[in-house]
Design a protein around this motif. Sequence first.
Motif, PDB file in Angstrom:
ATOM      1  N   ASN A 177      -1.559   6.484   3.827  1.00  0.00           N
ATOM      2  CA  ASN A 177      -1.598   5.892   2.491  1.00  0.00           C
ATOM      3  C   ASN A 177      -0.391   4.974   2.263  1.00  0.00           C
ATOM      4  O   ASN A 177       0.729   5.311   2.623  1.00  0.00           O
ATOM      5  CB  ASN A 177      -1.651   6.973   1.412  1.00  0.00           C
ATOM      6  CG  ASN A 177      -2.073   6.377   0.082  1.00  0.00           C
ATOM      7  OD1 ASN A 177      -1.358   5.597  -0.525  1.00  0.00           O
ATOM      8  ND2 ASN A 177      -3.279   6.734  -0.361  1.00  0.00           N
ATOM      9  N   TYR A 237       3.634   7.365  -8.556  1.00  0.00           N
ATOM     10  CA  TYR A 237       3.616   6.324  -7.529  1.00  0.00           C
ATOM     11  C   TYR A 237       4.248   5.063  -8.089  1.00  0.00           C
ATOM     12  O   TYR A 237       4.162   4.806  -9.295  1.00  0.00           O
ATOM     13  CB  TYR A 237       2.179   6.008  -7.125  1.00  0.00           C
ATOM     14  CG  TYR A 237       1.461   7.168  -6.489  1.00  0.00           C
ATOM     15  CD1 TYR A 237       1.750   7.526  -5.169  1.00  0.00           C
ATOM     16  CD2 TYR A 237       0.517   7.903  -7.201  1.00  0.00           C
ATOM     17  CE1 TYR A 237       1.096   8.604  -4.585  1.00  0.00           C
ATOM     18  CE2 TYR A 237      -0.134   8.978  -6.622  1.00  0.00           C
ATOM     19  CZ  TYR A 237       0.157   9.328  -5.308  1.00  0.00           C
ATOM     20  OH  TYR A 237      -0.472  10.378  -4.730  1.00  0.00           O
ATOM     21  N   SER A 282      -5.359   2.904   2.255  1.00  0.00           N
ATOM     22  CA  SER A 282      -4.618   3.304   3.449  1.00  0.00           C
ATOM     23  C   SER A 282      -4.932   2.401   4.623  1.00  0.00           C
ATOM     24  O   SER A 282      -5.934   1.694   4.634  1.00  0.00           O
ATOM     25  CB  SER A 282      -4.947   4.756   3.787  1.00  0.00           C
ATOM     26  OG  SER A 282      -6.339   4.931   3.755  1.00  0.00           O
ATOM     27  N   GLN A 297      -5.393   7.885   9.114  1.00  0.00           N
ATOM     28  CA  GLN A 297      -5.207   7.044   7.933  1.00  0.00           C
ATOM     29  C   GLN A 297      -3.855   7.336   7.295  1.00  0.00           C
ATOM     30  O   GLN A 297      -3.421   8.484   7.223  1.00  0.00           O
ATOM     31  CB  GLN A 297      -6.313   7.289   6.897  1.00  0.00           C
ATOM     32  CG  GLN A 297      -7.684   6.734   7.280  1.00  0.00           C
ATOM     33  CD  GLN A 297      -7.760   5.210   7.271  1.00  0.00           C
ATOM     34  OE1 GLN A 297      -6.785   4.508   7.077  1.00  0.00           O
ATOM     35  NE2 GLN A 297      -8.966   4.694   7.514  1.00  0.00           N
ATOM     36  N   HIS A 334      -6.992   4.346  -5.299  1.00  0.00           N
ATOM     37  CA  HIS A 334      -5.858   4.163  -4.392  1.00  0.00           C
ATOM     38  C   HIS A 334      -5.407   5.462  -3.713  1.00  0.00           C
ATOM     39  O   HIS A 334      -4.945   5.434  -2.578  1.00  0.00           O
ATOM     40  CB  HIS A 334      -4.682   3.528  -5.133  1.00  0.00           C
ATOM     41  CG  HIS A 334      -4.860   2.058  -5.365  1.00  0.00           C
ATOM     42  ND1 HIS A 334      -5.615   1.553  -6.396  1.00  0.00           N
ATOM     43  CD2 HIS A 334      -4.395   0.981  -4.689  1.00  0.00           C
ATOM     44  CE1 HIS A 334      -5.596   0.234  -6.351  1.00  0.00           C
ATOM     45  NE2 HIS A 334      -4.869  -0.136  -5.326  1.00  0.00           N
ATOM     46  N   VAL A 335      -5.515   6.599  -4.407  1.00  0.00           N
ATOM     47  CA  VAL A 335      -5.088   7.859  -3.794  1.00  0.00           C
ATOM     48  C   VAL A 335      -5.972   8.173  -2.584  1.00  0.00           C
ATOM     49  O   VAL A 335      -5.482   8.556  -1.523  1.00  0.00           O
ATOM     50  CB  VAL A 335      -5.133   9.021  -4.812  1.00  0.00           C
ATOM     51  CG1 VAL A 335      -4.915  10.359  -4.111  1.00  0.00           C
ATOM     52  CG2 VAL A 335      -4.081   8.813  -5.895  1.00  0.00           C
ATOM     53  N   ASP A 336      -7.257   7.943  -2.734  1.00  0.00           N
ATOM     54  CA  ASP A 336      -8.179   8.291  -1.649  1.00  0.00           C
ATOM     55  C   ASP A 336      -8.332   7.200  -0.597  1.00  0.00           C
ATOM     56  O   ASP A 336      -8.517   7.500   0.575  1.00  0.00           O
ATOM     57  CB  ASP A 336      -9.573   8.604  -2.216  1.00  0.00           C
ATOM     58  CG  ASP A 336      -9.549   9.902  -2.990  1.00  0.00           C
ATOM     59  OD1 ASP A 336      -8.736  10.774  -2.615  1.00  0.00           O
ATOM     60  OD2 ASP A 336     -10.304  10.034  -3.972  1.00  0.00           O
TER      61      ASP A 336
END
Length: 503
Positions: free
Chosen positions: A193, A211, A84, A191, A79-81
């Motif tokens: 997030n 998060y 988005s 992009q 999800h971090v990368d």
Amino acid sequence: QDEQFKKVISHAKEYGYVFPSSEIYDGLSAVYDYGQNGVELKKNIRDYWWKAMVQMHENIVGIDAAIFMHPTTWKASGHVDAFSDPLIDNKDSKKRYRADVLVEDYVAKIETKIEKEVKKAAKRFGDAFDKDQFLATNPRVLGYKEKGDAILKRLAKSLDNEDLADVKTLIEELGIADPETGSKNWTDVKQFNLMFGTKLGASAEHAMDLYLRPETAQGIFVNFLNVQKTGRMKIPFGIAQTGKAFRNEIVARQFIFRMREFEQMEMQFFIKPGTQKEWYEHWKDARIKWHLSLGMGEENYRFHDHEKLAHYADAAADIEFRFPFGFKELEGIHSRTDFDLGKHEEFSGKKLQYFDPELNERYTPYVLETSIGLDRMFLAVLSNSLQEETLEDGSSRTVLRLPAVLAPTKAAILPLVKKDGLPELARKIVDDLKWDFNVQYDEKDAVGRRYRRQDAAGTPFCITVDHQTLEDNTVTLRHRDTMEQERIPINELRNAVLKEVDM
Ligand code: ATP
């Protein structure tokens, strides 16, 4: 369609189902509160899901994981990368849009053109009109379709390749303008997030970035071994969870269809590698049956099999529902392989494996997931149930035909008049029935108006106490959908109602 959707939204507010969040401060966009009826409907949908998934399966158990999770969870999950959306700003209006949605809306307009052509031709040819043949052979329609398909294909390819420059070029080539101002002066695509960040800890130095979870699934994956060991679960088995999730959605304009804070109902089913095809089919089938059991019309559902797959999936399908604004995703069924458990093994350095006593071997299980948005299901139920009916005498009534098992109040108890001991008798019936289901007492206004009020609120039964009740202990039981009334003894009320409303 738009009119119908507006009616749903205003009805939801008028009858205490859904309110805009912090409305006295003019609301907060894409955040909503559930009112006195909404909270009951939402709870009933959740219970209906939980019963089908957990209570009815001895190999599925539930958990309730925290919304906050260790931040590495979201690195491992991707999800971090990768969680988005591609955004684009209009330089003149300073408004922000999802670039992919701008293109998709453009293609939707082409589809509207096709629909118009179909309507025109149907009018011209009358009974002789064959729609399928027209769609397959009419050159103008074929041209539109080809154009739309080519655009969507190019969009998918550019997004897959992270070629955001081409997404911008596509928007410019198509001449897509800011929907609000008409300006075509666009920035580059970037992009963005979707996760909401927050901080844990008091001092700035030692604060930890956290998060708000964007899905409930990861709470299940990280607890896989805890549950498997303590519950002595044997594969195949499932873990179910319902709870809040948060996404910083950019396009958030369809009431509770797309919210920034919403609730999911997810189930991860852990299986032996190699068996994913059969379990995928099994859960597709089981989930559509669950939907159909509510009786909201088979024609309102369809499957959409994904050709383009997310990074974690080897097969995926959506169950789409006919919302007032068209068919849209309601639930996802995903074959996720060992992607999630494998990533958590990699990032945590802990083995998340299962020892199969029959095979006498150890493996990282594959996962089959079913994931449905509770609020989205709520909208499906509400929008499908709201109907405006013309009665035999020419008058009209608004009726909310909620599936009886989901209705917030199961029966309203109404004394015909406010005297002669009828209110007292009605109260006694309330006190008797409230042990088994939600009931409401209502003595205000003429009984006809009270019926209409209950119809519009979705109450499946009205029980009326009148003078005859004083003599023979019978009441009228009125059915919301047919408006039929039957005379039944008070002591048969509980079973008559339970027969329809019990899950
Ligand atoms: P969409 O394409 O509509 O954004 P998604 O494919 O991102 O949805 P998933 O991540 O698969 O959705 O989430 C599973 C389910 O959660 C969806 O089928 C939907 O019912 C629900 N859901 C997802 N995002 C939202 C949201 N912002 N508001 C309400 N429900 C949501």
